[in-house]
Write an enzyme that holds these catalytic residues in place. Structure first.
Site, PDB file in Angstrom:
ATOM      1  N   GLY A  45      24.935 -27.951  38.491  1.00  0.00           N
ATOM      2  CA  GLY A  45      26.299 -27.771  38.962  1.00  0.00           C
ATOM      3  C   GLY A  45      26.333 -27.841  40.478  1.00  0.00           C
ATOM      4  O   GLY A  45      25.325 -27.581  41.139  1.00  0.00           O
ATOM      5  N   GLN A  50      29.504 -26.411  48.835  1.00  0.00           N
ATOM      6  CA  GLN A  50      28.075 -26.676  49.016  1.00  0.00           C
ATOM      7  C   GLN A  50      27.802 -28.003  49.724  1.00  0.00           C
ATOM      8  O   GLN A  50      26.659 -28.270  50.118  1.00  0.00           O
ATOM      9  CB  GLN A  50      27.352 -26.663  47.665  1.00  0.00           C
ATOM     10  CG  GLN A  50      27.359 -25.282  47.017  1.00  0.00           C
ATOM     11  CD  GLN A  50      26.611 -25.296  45.696  1.00  0.00           C
ATOM     12  OE1 GLN A  50      27.149 -25.712  44.677  1.00  0.00           O
ATOM     13  NE2 GLN A  50      25.361 -24.872  45.723  1.00  0.00           N
ATOM     14  N   CYS A 102      20.472 -21.265  42.663  1.00  0.00           N
ATOM     15  CA  CYS A 102      21.556 -21.978  43.328  1.00  0.00           C
ATOM     16  C   CYS A 102      20.959 -22.969  44.322  1.00  0.00           C
ATOM     17  O   CYS A 102      20.038 -22.626  45.058  1.00  0.00           O
ATOM     18  CB  CYS A 102      22.436 -20.967  44.065  1.00  0.00           C
ATOM     19  SG  CYS A 102      23.826 -21.710  44.923  1.00  0.00           S
ATOM     20  N   LEU A 103      21.492 -24.200  44.346  1.00  0.00           N
ATOM     21  CA  LEU A 103      20.962 -25.220  45.260  1.00  0.00           C
ATOM     22  C   LEU A 103      21.106 -24.798  46.720  1.00  0.00           C
ATOM     23  O   LEU A 103      20.338 -25.243  47.564  1.00  0.00           O
ATOM     24  CB  LEU A 103      21.665 -26.568  45.034  1.00  0.00           C
ATOM     25  CG  LEU A 103      21.405 -27.247  43.678  1.00  0.00           C
ATOM     26  CD1 LEU A 103      22.252 -28.506  43.553  1.00  0.00           C
ATOM     27  CD2 LEU A 103      19.933 -27.569  43.481  1.00  0.00           C
ATOM     28  N   HIS A 144      29.457 -19.712  37.450  1.00  0.00           N
ATOM     29  CA  HIS A 144      28.716 -19.751  38.718  1.00  0.00           C
ATOM     30  C   HIS A 144      29.429 -20.667  39.726  1.00  0.00           C
ATOM     31  O   HIS A 144      29.620 -20.302  40.885  1.00  0.00           O
ATOM     32  CB  HIS A 144      27.283 -20.243  38.443  1.00  0.00           C
ATOM     33  CG  HIS A 144      26.432 -20.404  39.667  1.00  0.00           C
ATOM     34  ND1 HIS A 144      25.317 -19.618  39.913  1.00  0.00           N
ATOM     35  CD2 HIS A 144      26.521 -21.268  40.724  1.00  0.00           C
ATOM     36  CE1 HIS A 144      24.770 -20.000  41.071  1.00  0.00           C
ATOM     37  NE2 HIS A 144      25.482 -20.998  41.576  1.00  0.00           N
ATOM     38  N   HIS A 148      31.755 -20.153  43.427  1.00  0.00           N
ATOM     39  CA  HIS A 148      31.595 -20.876  44.703  1.00  0.00           C
ATOM     40  C   HIS A 148      32.939 -21.214  45.343  1.00  0.00           C
ATOM     41  O   HIS A 148      33.104 -21.074  46.550  1.00  0.00           O
ATOM     42  CB  HIS A 148      30.833 -22.192  44.489  1.00  0.00           C
ATOM     43  CG  HIS A 148      29.344 -22.059  44.587  1.00  0.00           C
ATOM     44  ND1 HIS A 148      28.692 -21.588  45.709  1.00  0.00           N
ATOM     45  CD2 HIS A 148      28.362 -22.352  43.701  1.00  0.00           C
ATOM     46  CE1 HIS A 148      27.390 -21.595  45.509  1.00  0.00           C
ATOM     47  NE2 HIS A 148      27.156 -22.057  44.298  1.00  0.00           N
TER      48      HIS A 148
HETATM   49 ZN    ZN Z   1      25.347 -22.167  43.322  1.00  0.00          ZN
END
Ligand code: ZN
Length: 191
Positions: A45, A50, A102-103, A144, A148
């Site tokens: 995701g 991000q 999380c990335l 999740h 964000h």
């Molecule tokens: Zn994340």
């Protein structure tokens, strides 16, 4: 185009995203780029903040959870989708623990408790409105990613002990003192 992924510590990750025009050409391009960026980092995701954009868009692709076709009881292998201007309407069912990562926060993982189901409405790239309920791992990824676009990170849901244990790693990420296999943008490197 693959964007660098914004690292923990950047204020954009703490902002509530703004609504977008689903049919705008720049939205279509951004969604393409988000899928490409997520795939490049092997994520399941990715939300617009991000990649440094405070907007209400996220993409999911849960095929990364599937180890074999036979074991794919939840239909995760072909769950690939964009959610534009999503609004969470309800969460339901028994809360369950699942280890999240999380990335934007590499190498930090921790169990987070969330309700089993989530209901939301959102738009697609044609501007069409959808109203859907998801469960299991699909719900988990959506919850999740939805966090964000509300400016919330999974680390906020960790137990106080796990939160304390993660402090040093979080500091290192914010300072860019971390090795990652994909390109990241660290808060300090912008200045
Ligand atoms: Zn994340």
């Amino acid at each position: 185009m693959v964007y660098p992924i914004v690292a923990y510590g950047d204020p954009v990750l703490r902002k509530r995203g703004e609504e977008v025009d689903p049919q705008a050409e720049e939205t279509r391009k951004m969604v393409e780029d988000m899928f490409e960026t997520m795939e490049n980092a092997h994520g399941v995701g990715l939300a617009a903040p991000q990649i440094g954009k405070s907007l209400r868009i996220f993409v999911v692709d849960t095929s990364g959870f599937v180890e074999s076709e036979e074991a794919d009881e939840e239909g995760l292998a072909d769950f690939r989708k964009v959610f534009i201007n999503p609004v969470k309407e309800d969460e339901d069912g028994e809360p369950w623990l699942f280890e999240e990562g999380c990335l934007s926060i590499p190498e930090v993982r921790g169990e987070v408790s969330r309700p089993e189901q989530v209901t939301l409405r959102y738009q697609d790239l044609e501007g069409k409105e959808h109203h859907e309920t998801y469960g299991g791992l699909k719900a988990r990824v959506i919850q999740h990613e939805y966090d964000h676009i509300e400016g919330v990170l999974f680390t906020e849901h960790l137990s106080p002990l796990r939160k304390r244990m993660a402090q040093k790693k979080l500091k290192n990420i914010a300072a860019g003192k971390i090795k990652v296999s994909y390109r990241m943008q660290f808060p300090k490197s912008k200045r």
